[in-house]
Design a protein around this motif. Structure first.
Motif, short mmCIF file in Angstrom:
data_model
loop_
_atom_site.label_atom_id
_atom_site.label_comp_id
_atom_site.label_asym_id
_atom_site.label_seq_id
_atom_site.Cartn_x
_atom_site.Cartn_y
_atom_site.Cartn_z
N SER A 135 91.91 63.16 30.95
CA SER A 135 93.34 63.35 30.60
C SER A 135 94.31 62.78 30.96
O SER A 135 95.30 62.38 30.55
CB SER A 135 93.61 64.84 29.87
N VAL A 136 94.42 62.38 32.69
CA VAL A 136 95.14 62.03 32.93
C VAL A 136 94.98 60.36 33.56
O VAL A 136 95.59 59.49 34.32
CB VAL A 136 95.67 62.75 34.39
N GLY A 137 94.02 59.61 32.85
CA GLY A 137 93.35 58.19 33.19
C GLY A 137 92.69 57.78 34.11
O GLY A 137 92.84 57.11 34.32
N SER A 138 92.38 58.44 34.90
CA SER A 138 91.42 58.60 35.91
C SER A 138 89.97 58.29 35.74
O SER A 138 89.48 58.80 35.03
CB SER A 138 91.91 58.86 37.34
N VAL A 139 89.56 56.80 36.31
CA VAL A 139 88.40 56.93 35.96
C VAL A 139 87.02 57.04 37.37
O VAL A 139 86.01 57.52 36.71
CB VAL A 139 88.11 54.87 35.96
N GLY A 140 87.68 58.02 38.24
CA GLY A 140 86.90 58.69 39.06
C GLY A 140 86.59 57.56 40.17
O GLY A 140 84.89 58.34 40.59
N VAL A 141 86.31 56.65 39.74
CA VAL A 141 84.51 55.94 40.17
C VAL A 141 85.04 55.22 41.82
O VAL A 141 86.28 54.90 41.85
CB VAL A 141 84.93 54.47 39.63
N LYS A 142 84.38 55.54 42.49
CA LYS A 142 84.68 55.16 44.12
C LYS A 142 84.50 53.26 44.19
O LYS A 142 83.37 52.89 43.60
CB LYS A 142 83.37 55.01 44.95
N SER A 143 85.22 53.21 44.92
CA SER A 143 85.10 51.60 45.49
C SER A 143 84.40 51.13 45.66
O SER A 143 83.23 52.25 46.55
CB SER A 143 86.76 51.05 46.46
N ALA A 144 83.68 49.95 45.51
CA ALA A 144 82.84 49.28 46.55
C ALA A 144 82.68 49.54 47.54
O ALA A 144 81.57 49.26 48.15
CB ALA A 144 82.25 47.39 45.89
N SER A 145 83.69 48.98 48.23
CA SER A 145 84.04 49.89 49.69
C SER A 145 83.43 51.43 50.24
O SER A 145 82.55 50.97 51.21
CB SER A 145 85.23 48.96 50.05
N ASP A 146 83.25 51.70 49.15
CA ASP A 146 83.01 53.51 49.73
C ASP A 146 81.64 53.37 49.59
O ASP A 146 81.21 53.48 50.35
CB ASP A 146 83.62 54.71 48.48
N PHE A 147 81.23 52.32 48.63
CA PHE A 147 79.88 52.29 48.32
C PHE A 147 79.41 51.73 49.85
O PHE A 147 77.63 52.42 50.16
CB PHE A 147 79.06 51.66 46.81
N HIS A 148 79.36 50.99 50.40
CA HIS A 148 78.99 49.79 51.27
C HIS A 148 79.00 50.72 52.27
O HIS A 148 78.05 50.86 52.84
CB HIS A 148 79.42 48.43 51.33
N SER A 149 79.81 51.27 51.91
CA SER A 149 80.34 52.05 53.77
C SER A 149 79.30 53.36 53.65
O SER A 149 78.26 53.85 54.32
CB SER A 149 81.30 52.84 54.17
N THR A 150 78.95 53.60 52.49
CA THR A 150 78.08 54.77 52.34
C THR A 150 76.39 54.33 52.83
O THR A 150 75.59 55.25 53.61
CB THR A 150 77.90 55.62 51.13
N LEU A 151 75.91 53.72 52.19
CA LEU A 151 74.71 53.14 51.86
C LEU A 151 74.49 52.37 53.99
O LEU A 151 73.93 52.69 54.51
CB LEU A 151 74.21 52.27 50.69
N LYS A 152 75.37 51.84 54.33
CA LYS A 152 75.22 51.71 55.19
C LYS A 152 74.76 52.75 56.76
O LYS A 152 73.70 52.50 57.83
CB LYS A 152 76.72 50.58 56.13
N ALA A 153 75.96 53.99 56.11
CA ALA A 153 75.55 54.49 57.30
C ALA A 153 74.01 55.66 56.74
O ALA A 153 73.48 55.66 57.86
CB ALA A 153 76.58 56.01 56.46
N LYS A 154 73.42 55.54 55.31
CA LYS A 154 72.44 56.23 55.44
C LYS A 154 71.28 55.46 56.18
O LYS A 154 70.74 56.32 56.06
CB LYS A 154 71.81 56.42 53.72
N ILE A 155 71.30 54.24 56.19
CA ILE A 155 70.44 53.14 56.87
C ILE A 155 70.26 53.70 58.22
O ILE A 155 69.26 53.25 58.24
CB ILE A 155 70.88 51.70 56.19
N ARG A 156 71.36 53.26 58.84
CA ARG A 156 71.05 53.49 60.03
C ARG A 156 71.29 54.93 59.70
O ARG A 156 70.29 55.02 61.55
CB ARG A 156 72.69 53.46 60.66
N ARG A 157 71.12 55.98 60.04
CA ARG A 157 70.56 57.48 60.13
C ARG A 157 69.01 57.34 59.69
O ARG A 157 68.63 58.18 60.03
CB ARG A 157 71.77 58.40 58.89
N GLY A 158 68.51 56.15 58.31
CA GLY A 158 67.46 56.89 58.24
C GLY A 158 66.73 57.52 56.61
O GLY A 158 66.46 57.99 56.79
N TYR A 159 68.32 58.46 56.94
CA TYR A 159 68.00 59.00 55.39
C TYR A 159 69.30 59.07 54.52
O TYR A 159 70.42 58.58 55.28
CB TYR A 159 67.72 60.84 55.59
#
Length: 159
Positions: A135-159
Motif C-alpha cells: 500500500s505504500v509502494g515499497s518493493v522491499g527487495v534487498k539490494s544486490a550489495s546486501d545479497f553479495h555481503s550475506t553470501l560472502k559471509a556465509k561462504i567465509r563461515r561455511g554455513y
C-alpha cells in the motif's frame, strides 16, 4: 526471480550440474545453449541481453578456459549494469580475474547450497515485504550489495 548461468562451452558439464542443482531446489534458470559458431554476434548479443534482463541473479562459471572467452565477461558486464546479484563458481584452482573479487566466490557444491539458501531467503523476504508494504509502494527487495555481503559471509563461515 531466476538465475542466468554464464559459462564457456568447455565448462558446459559443470554449468549443467549447477543448473540441475538450482532446478532441483525450485529455482528457475537460464542456461545458454546457443552454438556461437552458427549464430551472428548480433543475434547472440540480443538473446543474452534479453535473458539477463529477465534474470535477477547471475552465476559465472570460471575456469582457466574462461580467460579466452569474450562472452562470459560481456554477460558479467550486462549483469553489473543492471545491478543483478552476481557470484562466480570457480571450476579449477586457477586465479580469478581481479574484477570478480568484489562478488561472492564459490568453488564447491556446498557453496552453491549457500547461494541457494541466500536466494530463497531473499525471495521469501521479497514476497513478505511486497505483501506487507504494497500500500505504500515499497518493493522491499534487498539490494544486490546486501545479497553479495550475506553470501560472502556465509561462504567465509561455511554455513
Amino acid at each position: 526471480m531466476s538465475v542466468f548461468i554464464s559459462y564457456k562451452h568447455l565448462d558446459r558439464n559443470l554449468a549443467l550440474q549447477i543448473d540441475e542443482r538450482l532446478k532441483i531446489n525450485g529455482i528457475k534458470t537460464y542456461l545458454d545453449v546457443l552454438d556461437a559458431e552458427s549464430q551472428s554476434t548480433e543475434s547472440i548479443t540480443t538473446v543474452i541481453t534479453k535473458n539477463i534482463a529477465m534474470c535477477t541473479h547471475l552465476i559465472a562459471v570460471v575456469s582457466k578456459e574462461t580467460a579466452t572467452s569474450w562472452w562470459v565477461p560481456f554477460e558479467i558486464g550486462e549483469a553489473t549494469i543492471s545491478a543483478k546479484r552476481i557470484a562466480s563458481y570457480r571450476s579449477s584452482y586457477s586465479s580469478l580475474p581481479e574484477y570478480l573479487e568484489m562478488w561472492p566466490k564459490m568453488d564447491s557444491m556446498q557453496h552453491l547450497d549457500l547461494f541457494i539458501a541466500t536466494y530463497k531467503n531473499e525471495q521469501r523476504e521479497s514476497v513478505y515485504n511486497r505483501n506487507m508494504f504494497e500500500s505504500v509502494g515499497s518493493v522491499g527487495v534487498k539490494s544486490a550489495s546486501d545479497f553479495h555481503s550475506t553470501l560472502k559471509a556465509k561462504i567465509r563461515r561455511g554455513y
